[in-house]
Design an enzyme around this catalytic site. Structure first.
Site, PDB file in Angstrom:
ATOM      1  N   GLN A  33      46.330  29.304  34.635  1.00  0.00           N
ATOM      2  CA  GLN A  33      45.073  30.032  34.798  1.00  0.00           C
ATOM      3  C   GLN A  33      44.583  30.657  33.489  1.00  0.00           C
ATOM      4  O   GLN A  33      45.329  30.747  32.517  1.00  0.00           O
ATOM      5  CB  GLN A  33      45.198  31.081  35.907  1.00  0.00           C
ATOM      6  CG  GLN A  33      46.459  31.930  35.875  1.00  0.00           C
ATOM      7  CD  GLN A  33      47.000  32.309  37.251  1.00  0.00           C
ATOM      8  OE1 GLN A  33      46.261  32.307  38.225  1.00  0.00           O
ATOM      9  NE2 GLN A  33      48.271  32.671  37.337  1.00  0.00           N
ATOM     10  N   ASP A  88      52.039  40.833  37.860  1.00  0.00           N
ATOM     11  CA  ASP A  88      51.986  42.013  36.982  1.00  0.00           C
ATOM     12  C   ASP A  88      53.173  42.953  37.202  1.00  0.00           C
ATOM     13  O   ASP A  88      53.408  43.869  36.431  1.00  0.00           O
ATOM     14  CB  ASP A  88      50.663  42.758  37.163  1.00  0.00           C
ATOM     15  CG  ASP A  88      50.396  43.100  38.616  1.00  0.00           C
ATOM     16  OD1 ASP A  88      51.117  43.941  39.161  1.00  0.00           O
ATOM     17  OD2 ASP A  88      49.463  42.522  39.215  1.00  0.00           O
ATOM     18  N   GLU A 108      57.021  34.020  41.596  1.00  0.00           N
ATOM     19  CA  GLU A 108      55.724  33.997  40.922  1.00  0.00           C
ATOM     20  C   GLU A 108      55.574  32.625  40.269  1.00  0.00           C
ATOM     21  O   GLU A 108      56.508  32.126  39.644  1.00  0.00           O
ATOM     22  CB  GLU A 108      55.690  35.148  39.896  1.00  0.00           C
ATOM     23  CG  GLU A 108      54.672  35.055  38.803  1.00  0.00           C
ATOM     24  CD  GLU A 108      53.212  35.048  39.276  1.00  0.00           C
ATOM     25  OE1 GLU A 108      52.809  35.946  40.031  1.00  0.00           O
ATOM     26  OE2 GLU A 108      52.478  34.133  38.870  1.00  0.00           O
ATOM     27  N   GLY A 141      55.206  29.751  45.472  1.00  0.00           N
ATOM     28  CA  GLY A 141      55.678  30.533  46.608  1.00  0.00           C
ATOM     29  C   GLY A 141      55.910  29.683  47.848  1.00  0.00           C
ATOM     30  O   GLY A 141      56.829  29.945  48.637  1.00  0.00           O
ATOM     31  N   ASP A 158      51.431  39.131  47.401  1.00  0.00           N
ATOM     32  CA  ASP A 158      50.503  39.762  46.448  1.00  0.00           C
ATOM     33  C   ASP A 158      49.871  38.635  45.654  1.00  0.00           C
ATOM     34  O   ASP A 158      50.229  38.374  44.505  1.00  0.00           O
ATOM     35  CB  ASP A 158      51.289  40.718  45.544  1.00  0.00           C
ATOM     36  CG  ASP A 158      50.374  41.473  44.584  1.00  0.00           C
ATOM     37  OD1 ASP A 158      49.145  41.432  44.771  1.00  0.00           O
ATOM     38  OD2 ASP A 158      50.899  42.091  43.644  1.00  0.00           O
ATOM     39  N   SER A 159      48.941  37.952  46.306  1.00  0.00           N
ATOM     40  CA  SER A 159      48.415  36.705  45.741  1.00  0.00           C
ATOM     41  C   SER A 159      47.085  36.924  45.046  1.00  0.00           C
ATOM     42  O   SER A 159      46.432  37.945  45.231  1.00  0.00           O
ATOM     43  CB  SER A 159      48.198  35.707  46.883  1.00  0.00           C
ATOM     44  OG  SER A 159      47.205  36.216  47.749  1.00  0.00           O
TER      45      SER A 159
HETATM   46  N1  SAM Z   1      46.490  42.523  43.009  1.00  0.00           N
HETATM   47  C1  SAM Z   1      45.910  41.261  42.786  1.00  0.00           C
HETATM   48  C2  SAM Z   1      44.665  41.004  43.583  1.00  0.00           C
HETATM   49  O1  SAM Z   1      44.584  41.382  44.747  1.00  0.00           O
HETATM   50  O2  SAM Z   1      43.740  40.422  43.017  1.00  0.00           O
HETATM   51  C3  SAM Z   1      46.896  40.162  42.818  1.00  0.00           C
HETATM   52  C4  SAM Z   1      47.862  40.393  41.682  1.00  0.00           C
HETATM   53  S1  SAM Z   1      49.008  39.286  41.173  1.00  0.00           S
HETATM   54  C5  SAM Z   1      48.619  39.271  39.452  1.00  0.00           C
HETATM   55  C6  SAM Z   1      48.613  37.691  41.785  1.00  0.00           C
HETATM   56  C7  SAM Z   1      49.652  36.664  41.302  1.00  0.00           C
HETATM   57  O3  SAM Z   1      49.775  35.600  42.232  1.00  0.00           O
HETATM   58  C8  SAM Z   1      49.327  36.035  39.947  1.00  0.00           C
HETATM   59  O4  SAM Z   1      50.270  36.482  39.004  1.00  0.00           O
HETATM   60  C9  SAM Z   1      49.426  34.526  40.231  1.00  0.00           C
HETATM   61  O5  SAM Z   1      49.996  33.808  39.160  1.00  0.00           O
HETATM   62  C10 SAM Z   1      50.281  34.498  41.480  1.00  0.00           C
HETATM   63  N2  SAM Z   1      50.184  33.262  42.272  1.00  0.00           N
HETATM   64  C11 SAM Z   1      49.064  32.545  42.562  1.00  0.00           C
HETATM   65  N3  SAM Z   1      49.375  31.460  43.297  1.00  0.00           N
HETATM   66  C12 SAM Z   1      50.717  31.490  43.499  1.00  0.00           C
HETATM   67  C13 SAM Z   1      51.639  30.636  44.196  1.00  0.00           C
HETATM   68  N4  SAM Z   1      51.215  29.534  44.822  1.00  0.00           N
HETATM   69  N5  SAM Z   1      52.949  30.999  44.223  1.00  0.00           N
HETATM   70  C14 SAM Z   1      53.389  32.120  43.595  1.00  0.00           C
HETATM   71  N6  SAM Z   1      52.559  32.958  42.908  1.00  0.00           N
HETATM   72  C15 SAM Z   1      51.249  32.645  42.860  1.00  0.00           C
END
Ligand code: SAM
Length: 290
Positions: A33, A88, A108, A141, A158-159
């Site tokens: 990303q 994060d 993650e 995930g 927390d996606s």
């Molecule tokens: N608090 C945030 C929001 O509501 O916008 C979400 C925070 S967190 C940074 C989201 C994380 O999900 C990212 O680091 C991203 O890389 C991860 N992510 C996205 N798709 C994923 C997947 N299929 N499996 C595991 N992690 C994933």
């Protein structure tokens, strides 16, 4: 004179919420990303992934406290917790504040987000990386929950939003695999967007929860960064009582846990499950499949 650069969140077609970058701290395209870190005088450090705000140092406490303390205190005896996403690591920090948690696995997909957040968000995640209870797995995930033989009391998703790599985390196949990872009496909590602007997202997830769990609902939080009014966190469990605990019970557990919070209180916890009518309608639409 140099103009201050504006970074706009592009999540909601039809509106733009922009941050003035008082300082652009970092910008890069990771394997998964587009990552931007900027500093804004009101929100502090702001992380955007693919043009969507993920976390800010000013208001992360709201989201992270409510995603962690609500399911863990509602469960009452959680020892094993799984976070899916959460790169994060601010959520992991809140989960690990519970001395009763013996193991926290975080899955993650993007190692770069974690590495980056370790360097730039130490104020909200530093204790995580020296905590022996924390296990980080870099994987999708969905693949993890489908294949792991570990079992959890609480699973927190927390996606990112359901675009890009996060889209799979909103599918029935994923939630079904999560259910298999939950111990009896376990609870699933998910990031389910701002229903004033994304009601379909909530309705779709509730439809999946309802097909898989005895109790499917949501609770609300207000996070200034996630514009559009209340944000919903999805809730699914086979134990409907977990959603209806008294403030007294929650207060006892909260005091026992010795948590210091800035948003969460036992009263806010109980009240968060009272849904405004338009959100209740979106939840009911999910249950009735409309
Ligand atoms: N608090 C945030 C929001 O509501 O916008 C979400 C925070 S967190 C940074 C989201 C994380 O999900 C990212 O680091 C991203 O890389 C991860 N992510 C996205 N798709 C994923 C997947 N299929 N499996 C595991 N992690 C994933």
């Amino acid at each position: 004179m140099t103009e201050t650069r504006l970074y706009s969140e592009t999540l909601h077609p039809g509106i733009r919420f922009s941050f003035e970058a008082d300082r652009l701290l970092f910008e890069d395209k990771t394997e998964h990303q587009h990552l931007v870190l900027l500093e804004n005088r009101l929100f502090g450090k702001v992380l955007l992934l693919d043009g969507v705000t993920q976390v800010t140092t000013a208001d992360e406490f709201i989201y992270h406290e409510m995603m962690s303390h609500v399911p863990i205190l509602a469960h009452g005896a959680a020892t094993d917790v799984l976070i899916v996403g959460g790169g994060d690591c601010g959520l992991a920090e809140e989960v690990l504040k519970h001395a009763s948690v013996e193991r926290l696995v975080q899955v993650e997909i993007d190692a770069a987000v974690v590495e980056f957040s370790k360097q730039h968000f130490a104020e909200m995640n530093a204790p995580v990386f020296t905590d022996a209870r924390f296990e980080l797995v870099i994987a999708d995930g969905v693949d993890y929950v489908k294949t792991t033989d570990k079992r959890f009391d609480v699973v927190i998703v927390d996606s990112t939003d359901p675009i890009g790599p996060g889209a799979v985390l909103f599918t029935r196949a994923f939630y079904a695999a999560v259910k298999k990872c939950l111990k009896p009496g376990g609870v699933l909590v998910t990031q389910n967007g701002v229903p004033f602007l994304q009601a379909d997202e909530l309705t779709a997830s509730i439809g999946h929860f309802d097909a898989l769990f005895a109790d499917a609902s949501a609770y609300v939080i207000c996070v200034p960064t996630y514009i559009g009014g209340h944000m919903t966190l999805g809730w699914a469990s086979d134990d409907a009582d977990l959603r209806q605990l008294s403030v007294d019970t929650l207060r006892t557990r909260f005091d026992r846990a010795g948590l210091e919070t800035r948003y969460y209180t036992p009263e806010v916890h109980a009240a968060a499950f009272a849904l405004p009518r338009y959100i209740e309608d979106a939840v009911e639409a999910g249950k009735s499949g409309t």
